[in-house]
Design a protein around this motif. Structure first.
Motif, PDB file in Angstrom:
ATOM      1  N   LEU A 135       0.081  -4.203  -6.091  1.00 12.62           N
ATOM      2  CA  LEU A 135      -1.081  -3.682  -5.387  1.00 12.62           C
ATOM      3  C   LEU A 135      -1.263  -4.319  -4.010  1.00 12.62           C
ATOM      4  CD1 LEU A 135      -3.313  -1.718  -5.823  1.00 12.62           C
ATOM      5  CD2 LEU A 135      -4.593  -3.434  -7.080  1.00 12.62           C
ATOM      6  N   MET A 136      -0.971  -5.606  -3.907  1.00 12.43           N
ATOM      7  CA  MET A 136      -1.193  -6.336  -2.660  1.00 12.43           C
ATOM      8  C   MET A 136      -0.226  -5.924  -1.566  1.00 12.43           C
ATOM      9  SD  MET A 136      -3.631  -8.178  -2.737  1.00 12.43           S
ATOM     10  CE  MET A 136      -4.667  -9.229  -3.708  1.00 12.43           C
ATOM     11  N   GLY A 137       0.866  -5.311  -1.979  1.00 11.40           N
ATOM     12  CA  GLY A 137       1.877  -4.947  -0.990  1.00 11.40           C
ATOM     13  C   GLY A 137       1.879  -3.470  -0.661  1.00 11.40           C
ATOM     14  N   SER A 138       0.943  -2.711  -1.223  1.00 12.98           N
ATOM     15  CA  SER A 138       1.030  -1.255  -1.081  1.00 12.98           C
ATOM     16  C   SER A 138      -0.101  -0.691  -0.230  1.00 12.98           C
ATOM     17  CB  SER A 138       0.987  -0.607  -2.462  1.00 12.98           C
ATOM     18  OG  SER A 138       1.973  -1.183  -3.294  1.00 12.98           O
ATOM     19  N   TYR A 139       0.249   0.330   0.556  1.00 13.66           N
ATOM     20  CA  TYR A 139      -0.739   1.060   1.345  1.00 13.66           C
ATOM     21  C   TYR A 139      -1.220   2.274   0.551  1.00 13.66           C
ATOM     22  CZ  TYR A 139      -0.036  -1.265   5.876  1.00 13.66           C
ATOM     23  OH  TYR A 139      -0.003  -2.150   6.915  1.00 13.66           O
ATOM     24  N   VAL A 142      -3.511   7.995   3.562  1.00 12.81           N
ATOM     25  CA  VAL A 142      -4.650   7.974   4.490  1.00 12.81           C
ATOM     26  C   VAL A 142      -5.887   8.608   3.855  1.00 12.81           C
ATOM     27  CG1 VAL A 142      -5.524   8.813   6.703  1.00 12.81           C
ATOM     28  CG2 VAL A 142      -3.176   7.965   6.537  1.00 12.81           C
ATOM     29  N   GLY A 341      -6.350   4.437   6.680  1.00 14.59           N
ATOM     30  CA  GLY A 341      -6.617   4.534   5.238  1.00 14.59           C
ATOM     31  C   GLY A 341      -7.339   3.311   4.704  1.00 14.59           C
ATOM     32  N   PRO A 343      -8.154   0.326   2.205  1.00 13.35           N
ATOM     33  CA  PRO A 343      -7.217  -0.487   1.424  1.00 13.35           C
ATOM     34  C   PRO A 343      -7.115  -0.024  -0.030  1.00 13.35           C
ATOM     35  CG  PRO A 343      -8.643  -1.911   2.741  1.00 13.35           C
ATOM     36  CD  PRO A 343      -9.135  -0.502   2.926  1.00 13.35           C
ATOM     37  N   LEU A 344      -5.890  -0.001  -0.537  1.00 13.30           N
ATOM     38  CA  LEU A 344      -5.625   0.470  -1.894  1.00 13.30           C
ATOM     39  C   LEU A 344      -6.265  -0.446  -2.943  1.00 13.30           C
ATOM     40  CD1 LEU A 344      -4.124   2.658  -3.485  1.00 13.30           C
ATOM     41  CD2 LEU A 344      -2.118   1.173  -3.505  1.00 13.30           C
ATOM     42  N   VAL A 345      -6.212  -1.746  -2.704  1.00  7.07           N
ATOM     43  CA  VAL A 345      -6.804  -2.721  -3.635  1.00  7.07           C
ATOM     44  C   VAL A 345      -8.225  -2.308  -4.004  1.00  7.07           C
ATOM     45  CG1 VAL A 345      -7.333  -5.156  -4.008  1.00  7.07           C
ATOM     46  CG2 VAL A 345      -5.573  -4.522  -2.347  1.00  7.07           C
ATOM     47  N   ASN A 346      -9.032  -2.047  -2.975  1.00  7.79           N
ATOM     48  CA  ASN A 346     -10.435  -1.719  -3.205  1.00  7.79           C
ATOM     49  C   ASN A 346     -10.584  -0.439  -4.021  1.00  7.79           C
ATOM     50  OD1 ASN A 346      -9.854  -3.230  -0.763  1.00  7.79           O
ATOM     51  ND2 ASN A 346     -12.066  -3.314  -0.460  1.00  7.79           N
ATOM     52  N   ILE A 349      -9.530  -1.065  -7.804  1.00  6.08           N
ATOM     53  CA  ILE A 349     -10.532  -1.835  -8.555  1.00  6.08           C
ATOM     54  C   ILE A 349     -11.725  -0.920  -8.875  1.00  6.08           C
ATOM     55  CG2 ILE A 349     -12.146  -3.774  -8.495  1.00  6.08           C
ATOM     56  CD1 ILE A 349     -10.194  -5.238  -6.668  1.00  6.08           C
TER      57      ILE A 349
END
Lengths: 466, 466
Positions: A135-139, A142, A341, A343-346, A349
């Motif tokens: 997850l931390m490395g992915s975009y 958009v 875009g 962030p994917l992390v947010n 979660i």
């Protein structure tokens, strides 16, 4: 503050050398006609130019552009070295008030972090990282994570009986970004837009920085005066009507069902987009509010901003814009140019918490907790003041009318001294005139502090009473 | 594409009814003078107006504004119902290429998630939530988390021997947002700005949407031609020079130390801000790059954009703008109106990982891994093509010159068919002319796929060779 926009417009022309030093400015009559504003507005802009050393008056002849070097110094001697910005005199009024650190926080329409299931949320986050180890490395795409958009489609279908396609949803970083993206897409300097009076101060500041002319629409306990809305759409041909029809910020009013359908019809007829900002939909105390305007829209004239994270996990800043595909294309482009875009992390979660059973339980408890706080605030104010308000049936704020000549700005400064903050009504008013009104938020501090804070505030206020 | 900006300018006037249906447009000569552009540019804009049904030509008389209703239909019959936006013909070229899902991804200047210490990162995140149990419910200050800004002050002091104050740092959501915030603050329509040729395509698109006139500055292996830079600053009085002087995107070039100091002097002399975008500073293969230009700046003319999360945890989207306090005030206001602050969650996670020892070890390994991929890509291309390039000493991209008449656009379409993507040089060129160039990214896919992908790409390219 329309005259400031005219002022900015002229300063822009001067800075770009379209109107050069020594050149005569257009007559007040001519410029007023060209910009479609009142002559007095242009007059005030010219006066400000004069005050700021950007123009000079020659007796019986008119206004002239002053030498650029001179004017630069005259404007702001302290910032001589700072390169000039396009911001001019615009600012974020609400953000400046909220930036003052205080113990009794009545200016933030935010939910107390202590009312959120923090421990559970933290545990949940850990699971999310087990499910998506990279997850931390992915975009994110958009337009937003696909899983999350699927979830929101299902949610909207279930909740509002409205069928959405996956690409009718755009995930944004909070409602502020959603409002800003829409403003960027539709507002050209001096474009008219309709806004409620009063309304959310942050939105007004966003619209101002884009150069909009703000046309006020009065909102009352019964909603809008639809004849007024129609007349304004006819007269000003506004780009959009920014509205907050459900537990309205700051008043707490809800526009009745009957008006919602008619508003969508007006939007179609006058080709005026409705930007429906719905931040408090789930924050009701008695009965759920009527369906959003967007559910009545078949032709694509409603852009629906739905904040989710406010009551789920505000720190994640997850919001969605729902609109038809023809509008979505350009909106995604603007989003890509704004931040590529959310962030994917947010998003991930949020996704996993939002679909948990725990979330529904939390929501029920949250409504009760908020209602208790509202009741405490009302009881304290009732006992200690003669201020007037309408009991809000949802949302996070109380909108209060103080005695007519009450010096609210002085009260605010005194409150800051005692570590209390609130929102003065003038910044919620597009005309900046609603002087004896204030907005008090009851959701951010706990019952005890709330009681203390209101007591202190009303004590301070007494010294200003006539 | 300057003529499109002039086109937009005129369309704006027409849509706002400043220039009304039936009215004669200014002569080409007059408008060219007023806007400070070439007559041919205005001519092309008028032609486009005619094509799009917004203007009509009367023989020997000139151009006239056409009836609004008519023109609206003529422009885009499919989107009749969609409300008009200010976006016009602008788009995000890079984002559109990257949105095509492919197996052989050579268009993303992103680091392979497999090169990041994902397991370690996930474990770390869990700790972060134990340290800040209410993280999910808390907002960040608009300017950024204080702990994070303190850390970055220490980092910059240690790394670049530059002393920063806490409020000389603004945290943004990725470099795209940083570029956009600066553009919002400084660009008025038709303002001149300097950009490298070639440069980062995403930045060009951001500047275009703000209406900038893009003035190209050639970049070579030796940096810029400073006489050219000075002449352009003198002639165009640009608002800023957007530069990427360290492992430049797309070429990989680094502007030498000697030029850096002189550039800051030019900036001061001509009051032209330098926007220094530094995304790849830590991504060197042989020796660390020279200090950033901002370290030479004493007068506040450099705005320094430093991406951190690209090599730490790209999914977090953490970037910083470093600038003097006089500039910071308006920048924070614009940030507050754009999204009210970057989410706190992302900042806290970044903070705790960034200061770990593990991060330093990771960085060393990452450099080696990237160098290996660069070498593989070069070896494959060397063996299979006569394309030309300069070996990059850092960064994530290879910038290749194909044979002069090579149909790059056709190659890209064919590559998409075979699940390969790359960046065509034209979109990196402010003049959109660098036709036989392409950018290949070597950081995103693993060694094996990289080899396969380059073989496929060069195979496909053979059918287009003269």
């Amino acid at each position: 503050m329309l005259f400031k926009q005219v002022y900015q417009y002229i300063v822009g022309k001067i800075e770009r050398n379209e109107w050069q030093a020594g050149e005569k400015l257009p007559s007040i009559r001519l410029l007023a006609e060209e910009l479609g504003v009142h002559r007095l507005t242009v007059f005030k802009a010219y006066q400000l130019l004069k005050e700021n050393g950007k123009a000079l008056v020659k007796e019986k002849s008119g206004y002239y552009v002053k030498d650029a070097q001179q004017s630069c110094h005259a404007l702001d001697p302290d910032l001589e070295a700072a390169p000039p910005t396009v911001l001019g005199e615009f600012k974020n009024n609400l953000s400046e008030i909220q930036a003052v650190p205080v113990a009794y926080q009545f200016s933030q329409a935010l939910i107390d972090p202590n009312l959120l299931p923090n421990l559970f949320l933290s545990e949940y986050v850990k699971k999310v990282f087990d499910i998506y180890p990279k997850l931390m490395g992915s975009y994110s795409p958009v337009q937003g994570d696909i899983e999350l958009r699927e979830l929101l489609c299902r949610y909207i279908a279930h909740k509002h009986k409205a069928q959405l396609k996956l690409n009718e949803i755009l995930i944004t970083s909070g409602a502020t970004q959603a409002i800003d993206l829409i403003a960027r897409l539709y507002i050209r300097p001096l474009d008219a837009i309709l806004v409620e009076r009063p309304t959310y101060s942050g939105a007004l500041d966003v619209f101002r920085i884009h150069g909009a002319r703000l046309i006020p629409v009065e909102i009352s306990i019964d909603g809008y005066d639809l004849e007024q809305v129609e007349a304004l759409m006819k007269q000003h041909r506004p780009r959009f009507f920014y509205m907050n029809p459900t537990f309205h910020n700051p008043t707490g009013y809800t526009v009745p069902s009957a008006q919602r359908k008619l508003l969508v019809e007006l939007a179609e007829r006058y080709r005026c987009i409705l930007v429906e900002d719905d931040a408090f939909h789930e924050m009701y105390f008695d009965t759920p509010p009527p369906p959003p305007l967007f559910t009545y829209d078949t032709e694509g004239w409603v852009l629906y901003i739905r904040s989710f994270s406010k009551y789920v996990a505000p720190g994640l800043r997850i919001c969605a814009i729902i609109c038809r595909q023809s509008v979505m294309g350009p909106l995604v482009t603007v989003k890509s140019l704004a931040d590529n875009g959310t962030p994917l992390v947010n998003q991930k979660i949020f996704l996993h918490y939002f679909q948990s059973d725990r979330m529904q339980q939390h929501l029920k408890k949250l409504r009760i907790a908020l209602q208790v706080r509202r009741d405490i605030m009302e009881a304290e104010l009732h006992e200690r003041t003669n201020w007037e308000w309408v009991r809000p049936k949802g949302g996070l704020n109380l909108w209060l009318k103080l005695p007519d000549t009450f010096p609210v700005e002085t009260l605010l400064q005194a409150c800051f001294q005692h570590s209390i903050s609130f929102v003065p009504g003038t910044i919620c008013d597009p005309l900046q005139q609603m002087k004896p009104w204030i907005r008090l938020n009851y959701s951010f501090i706990n019952e005890e502090k709330l009681r203390e804070g209101i007591r202190k505030l009303t004590d301070i206020s007494r010294q200003f009473e006539a």
